[in-house]
Motif scaffolding. Sequence first.
Motif, PDB file in Angstrom:
ATOM      1  N   SER A   1      13.729  16.542  -8.072  1.00 33.21           N
ATOM      2  CA  SER A   1      13.248  15.631  -7.026  1.00 33.21           C
ATOM      3  C   SER A   1      13.521  16.227  -5.649  1.00 33.21           C
TER       4      SER A   1
ATOM      5  N   ILE B   1       4.581  20.461  -6.188  1.00 33.32           N
ATOM      6  CA  ILE B   1       4.806  20.166  -7.605  1.00 33.32           C
ATOM      7  C   ILE B   1       5.352  21.457  -8.230  1.00 33.32           C
TER       8      ILE B   1
ATOM      9  N   ILE C   1       8.557  13.747  -9.219  1.00 30.21           N
ATOM     10  CA  ILE C   1       7.245  14.050  -8.626  1.00 30.21           C
ATOM     11  C   ILE C   1       6.730  12.834  -7.850  1.00 30.21           C
TER      12      ILE C   1
ATOM     13  N   SER D   1       1.830   7.665  -6.354  1.00 31.02           N
ATOM     14  CA  SER D   1       3.277   7.699  -6.551  1.00 31.02           C
ATOM     15  C   SER D   1       3.707   6.507  -7.402  1.00 31.02           C
TER      16      SER D   1
ATOM     17  N   GLU E   1       8.346  13.000  -4.612  1.00 34.70           N
ATOM     18  CA  GLU E   1       7.756  14.071  -3.787  1.00 34.70           C
ATOM     19  C   GLU E   1       6.432  13.591  -3.177  1.00 34.70           C
TER      20      GLU E   1
END
Length: 368
Positions: free
Chosen positions: A123, A6, A238, A193, A241
């Motif tokens: 990203s 992050i 995020i 997510s 990720e």
Amino acid sequence: MNQINIPYKLRILDSNKAVAQELINFIKEQGYSKIALITTKTPNYLITNELEIALFDHVEKLKTFQVITPSIAYVNQLTLNDFDLVIGIGGGKVIDTAKYAAHVNKIPCVSIPTVVSNDGICSPIAVLKEKQNKYSSLGATMPIALIVPLHLIKDSDPENIISGVGDLLTNLSAIEDWKLASSENGEFIDDYSVMISKNAALSVFSEIKNSILLHKPKEKFLKDNLTLIIESLALSGIAMEIAGTSRPASGAEHLISHSIDELFGSMNTHGMQVAFGMYLVSFIRMEMGYISSEQFNEIRAVLRYLGVPLTIEKSGLSKEQILDAILHAPNTRAERYTVLNKVKLEKNYLSDMLDKLFGNKVTVSITN
Ligand SMILES: [Zn+2]
């Protein structure tokens, strides 16, 4: 367990000077001293010049790379092994080039987006040209910092911001596909997510619904919600990720857009094109009973407000081309299970569906 990165920093600032100072503080804190700036000549050269001048006294090595044609080939010929930080300053393609160059050279990167036309501002995915009309979605380095010059984004073409909003809203479509892939195909779904991606998109979706109810002009909506849009795009990154893939932000609607690119070349901005794809697949989902007609009508009203082409004429494609784009879409990314794996991919069947979608006059309304 995959490591999740992050960004340490998210700063939304209002002058080149503030961006330069933030950057100097950041590289000092983190101990970086050999900096590669990746940018394009226009319209970003002014901020890049200011950053070059500001950084000069604080680093051991500083070199600016002007991207002419952002592509995989361009990144592969860059030699960055003597640098310890890549900073991307510019639009989507420049940021993607910087993230991918950082990945190839195994060094961290910082993202300074001067436009927000897609969800790649922060990203771990880069979409870069492989060859004519063929773009690849590549694993890239998640930026360790996102520093946003809001004053430049405010001055950028509103069509870019609208594209960013379109790309963000398609998270809602992508998540429908991820859930379907999980229930039908046993694919692993990451709940965090999903939660982040969905809420990022929903916050902006709700603001658009309010703006429709208040009869607020689109320009005013963009102005009032610019920070929310940027933050939501960052959250979308995020979510990717955490997932380790673009899954939470890319489903059948993106496949249709890739398909249009491959078959006919881009017809519109990325965000508008994927939002048009969302319109098509949302109708398919409604017809298949995955979403209600109320949900579809809400999606239609929000997309219409944004200016997404909702008629065949406005799409820039013929009905035949839209059919071909849907039929070819699953081939653009065969491993990505979506609603297109469930629907009958047969020309006559889809043709009837398009007649129903584009032929009937459904009243568009949003109610409290
Ligand atoms: Zn996208």
